[in-house]
Design a protein around this motif. Structure first.
Motif, short mmCIF file in Angstrom:
data_model
loop_
_atom_site.label_atom_id
_atom_site.label_comp_id
_atom_site.label_asym_id
_atom_site.label_seq_id
_atom_site.Cartn_x
_atom_site.Cartn_y
_atom_site.Cartn_z
N MET A 1 -12.49 -9.09 23.79
CA MET A 1 -11.16 -9.69 23.68
C MET A 1 -10.92 -10.24 22.27
N VAL A 2 -11.97 -10.78 21.66
CA VAL A 2 -11.84 -11.25 20.27
C VAL A 2 -11.53 -10.06 19.36
N GLY A 3 -12.21 -8.94 19.59
CA GLY A 3 -11.94 -7.74 18.80
C GLY A 3 -10.50 -7.28 18.94
N CYS A 4 -9.95 -7.39 20.15
CA CYS A 4 -8.53 -7.04 20.37
C CYS A 4 -7.63 -7.91 19.50
N GLY A 5 -7.92 -9.20 19.45
CA GLY A 5 -7.08 -10.09 18.65
C GLY A 5 -7.21 -9.86 17.16
N VAL A 6 -8.44 -9.65 16.69
CA VAL A 6 -8.68 -9.45 15.25
C VAL A 6 -7.96 -8.20 14.74
N SER A 7 -7.72 -7.23 15.61
CA SER A 7 -7.07 -5.99 15.18
C SER A 7 -5.67 -6.22 14.61
N GLY A 8 -5.02 -7.30 15.00
CA GLY A 8 -3.68 -7.59 14.49
C GLY A 8 -3.65 -8.23 13.13
N HIS A 9 -4.82 -8.59 12.59
CA HIS A 9 -4.86 -9.26 11.29
C HIS A 9 -4.40 -8.36 10.16
N SER A 10 -4.46 -7.05 10.36
CA SER A 10 -4.04 -6.12 9.29
C SER A 10 -2.56 -6.25 8.96
N GLN A 11 -1.77 -6.86 9.86
CA GLN A 11 -0.36 -7.06 9.56
C GLN A 11 -0.15 -7.99 8.37
N GLY A 12 -1.15 -8.85 8.12
CA GLY A 12 -1.07 -9.71 6.94
C GLY A 12 -1.08 -8.91 5.66
N LEU A 13 -1.89 -7.84 5.63
CA LEU A 13 -1.92 -6.96 4.45
C LEU A 13 -0.59 -6.24 4.28
N ILE A 14 0.02 -5.82 5.38
CA ILE A 14 1.30 -5.13 5.29
C ILE A 14 2.38 -6.06 4.74
N ILE A 15 2.39 -7.31 5.21
CA ILE A 15 3.36 -8.28 4.69
C ILE A 15 3.16 -8.48 3.20
N LYS A 16 1.91 -8.61 2.77
CA LYS A 16 1.64 -8.76 1.33
C LYS A 16 2.13 -7.55 0.56
N THR A 17 1.85 -6.37 1.06
CA THR A 17 2.24 -5.14 0.37
C THR A 17 3.75 -5.04 0.24
N GLU A 18 4.49 -5.41 1.27
CA GLU A 18 5.94 -5.25 1.26
C GLU A 18 6.65 -6.32 0.43
N PHE A 19 5.96 -7.38 0.08
CA PHE A 19 6.57 -8.41 -0.77
C PHE A 19 6.12 -8.33 -2.23
N LEU A 20 5.02 -7.63 -2.50
CA LEU A 20 4.50 -7.56 -3.86
C LEU A 20 5.22 -6.49 -4.68
N PRO A 21 5.59 -6.79 -5.93
CA PRO A 21 6.10 -5.74 -6.82
C PRO A 21 5.04 -4.66 -7.01
N THR A 22 5.47 -3.43 -7.22
CA THR A 22 4.56 -2.28 -7.25
C THR A 22 3.42 -2.45 -8.25
N LYS A 23 3.71 -2.93 -9.45
CA LYS A 23 2.69 -2.97 -10.49
C LYS A 23 1.62 -4.02 -10.24
N TYR A 24 1.87 -4.95 -9.30
CA TYR A 24 0.88 -6.00 -9.02
C TYR A 24 -0.01 -5.65 -7.83
N ARG A 25 0.35 -4.62 -7.06
CA ARG A 25 -0.43 -4.30 -5.86
C ARG A 25 -1.86 -3.90 -6.21
N GLY A 26 -2.00 -3.11 -7.26
CA GLY A 26 -3.33 -2.64 -7.64
C GLY A 26 -4.23 -3.75 -8.13
N TYR A 27 -3.66 -4.92 -8.47
CA TYR A 27 -4.47 -6.05 -8.93
C TYR A 27 -4.70 -7.06 -7.81
N MET A 28 -3.62 -7.40 -7.07
CA MET A 28 -3.71 -8.48 -6.10
C MET A 28 -4.43 -8.08 -4.82
#
Length: 451
Positions: free
Chosen positions: A146-173
């Motif tokens: 059940m913990v593994g099920c919950g942890v699987s949703g943490h990747s949405q944090g990366l998507i939020i970061k990607t969609e707010f970061l300007p393109t040239k900063y993604r490769g660094y941040m």
């Protein structure tokens, strides 16, 4: 005669005058997209806060995933577990991760990244706390799943970061986010070396759930993805978010009206297998599976090497025979060997390797490109796995493990960025979710191979 000659000239002149004084056509109003707004606003204080909060999800995830590696020797002895039973714990964690990774990806593309991220942290923290009260091995396996099920949703944090970061900063941040995973891994190993010998593994699990609980309260400072809002037709919410970011960054919004085509069909699995994305999707799935198998393979294999003291040449055959004879006489169904302080030190040193190649990884991503950089690090990973077969000393083993952890971490950094960039907004979360799901198949196989 003269009057008749000038009349048509006068008529022509009036027509020309009439055409020349026609009403001016209205100008088209200026418009901009979320992508253009993000690039115009640029990098600033909002992105630093976003990086710290969303990056910290890696701390919680690393602690939950690495927890099994440091607890497995203890539960093996407490419940007298066989090798396959120890491996099954990790496999079931990743099975839950695999199933819910797809489900959360579908839901995130339909209902929002932020909501799914919040729910996944509530879920993970709740079942992690329950795990510390497990009365038996069966309950332990179920609750960690059940913990593994919950942890699987943490990747949405990366998507939020990607969609707010300007393109040239993604490769660094984004590669710098590896610092948080490293911090979580080191923290759980350090805590285990102190907590497990003193107050036990159950308190270790309770302490490990604290970062996730703290992050739940910090999520209120992070807005929903503006790209998601505008893709669902909620343009006012997207505009308010972008204006808030511009204000925090002390920047300006682009002129005009925010527009974006409303995507009626979002988060459809069939889109990933559409002719346009089929080849990319299949390649990404294979790469994710291989990288995951290598990453969790080296973590779990190193834990087994330390737990069983199987460093090449560390024990003679006679010593091994005596040990086996003692075990047979005691009729113990398992090999029970607790981690020593030196084993924890070895795990810490090899874990630090995960950030060792970060500067080179960032340079490679930005100057060589995502694909070439990934090809180089994956090739080097295969080479060092082969070198791991060389008979060496304890120091040599630590060196090989150090480099392997550095290389597999670089692989993950690169494929995360590439996957998040290659899919459009309407299927980005699902693309990440299915990739993460295939990734867990490699992680599910790794425990049995390492055993």
């Amino acid at each position: 005669m003269s009057a008749k000659q000038t009349e048509p000239v006068t008529v022509i002149s009036l027509r020309e005058l009439n055409l020349g004084t026609s009403e001016p056509q209205p100008r088209e109003s200026k418009t901009f997209t979320v992508e253009e707004a993000v690039e115009t606003i640029g990098f600033g204080r909002f992105h630093i806060a976003l990086f710290l909060i969303m990056g910290s999800t890696g701390v919680a995830e690393a602690m939950e995933i690495m927890l099994i590696a440091v607890v497995s020797p203890v539960i093996r002895c407490e419940w007298q577990l066989e090798n396959w039973q120890v491996a099954l714990v990790t496999t079931m964690v990743f099975f839950g991760y695999m199933v819910f990774s797809i489900l959360f990806g579908l839901l995130a593309d339909r209902y929002g990244r932020w909501k799914i991220l919040f729910i996944s942290f509530l879920w993970g923290a709740y079942f992690s706390l329950l795990t510390s009260f497990s009365p038996s091995y069966i309950w332990f396996v179920f609750l960690r799943t059940m913990v593994g099920c919950g942890v699987s949703g943490h990747s949405q944090g990366l998507i939020i970061k990607t969609e707010f970061l300007p393109t040239k900063y993604r490769g660094y941040m984004l590669p710098l986010s590896q610092v948080f995973w490293l911090a979580g891994s080191l923290l759980i190993i350090g805590l285990a070396s102190v907590v497990v010998p003193t107050i036990g593994w159950r308190w270790l699990i309770r302490i490990a759930s604290i970062p996730g609980i703290i992050l739940i309260m910090a999520f209120k400072f992070i807005p929903e993805s503006a790209r998601f809002n505008v893709s669902t037709g909620n343009t006012p919410a997207a505009l308010a978010t972008l204006e808030r970011i511009a204000k925090m960054n002390r920047s300006v919004m682009p002129e005009g009206k925010l527009v974006e085509p409303i995507l009626e069909k979002r988060g459809r699995f069939a889109d990933l297998l559409d002719a346009k994305y089929l080849r990319t999707t299949l390649q990404i799935w294979v790469i994710w599976l291989g990288i995951s198998f290598a990453y969790y393979g080296v973590i779990l294999a190193s834990a087994e090497l330390l737990e069983r003291d199987l460093v090449c040449g560390s024990q003679s055959e006679s010593e091994v025979a005596v040990t086996v004879g003692v075990l047979e006489e005691s009729q113990s169904p398992c090999y029970c060997h607790m981690f020593a302080p030196s084993d924890y030190r070895t795990m810490i040193i090899s874990t630090i390797g995960e950030i060792a190649l970060n500067p080179l990884n960032i340079l490679g991503i930005n100057f060589l490109g995502r694909r070439l950089s990934l090809s180089i690090t994956m090739g080097c990973t295969a080479l060092f796995f082969l070198l791991l077969n060389i008979c060496t000393s304890s120091a040599g083993l630590i060196g090989f493990l150090f480099m392997l952890r550095a290389l597999v971490a670089a692989n993950f950094n690169t494929i995360y960025i590439y996957t998040a960039e290659v899919y459009p907004t309407m299927m980005r979360a699902l693309g990440m979710g299915t990739s993460g799901s295939l990734c867990r198949i490699g992680a599910m196989v790794a425990p049995f191979i390492s055993q």
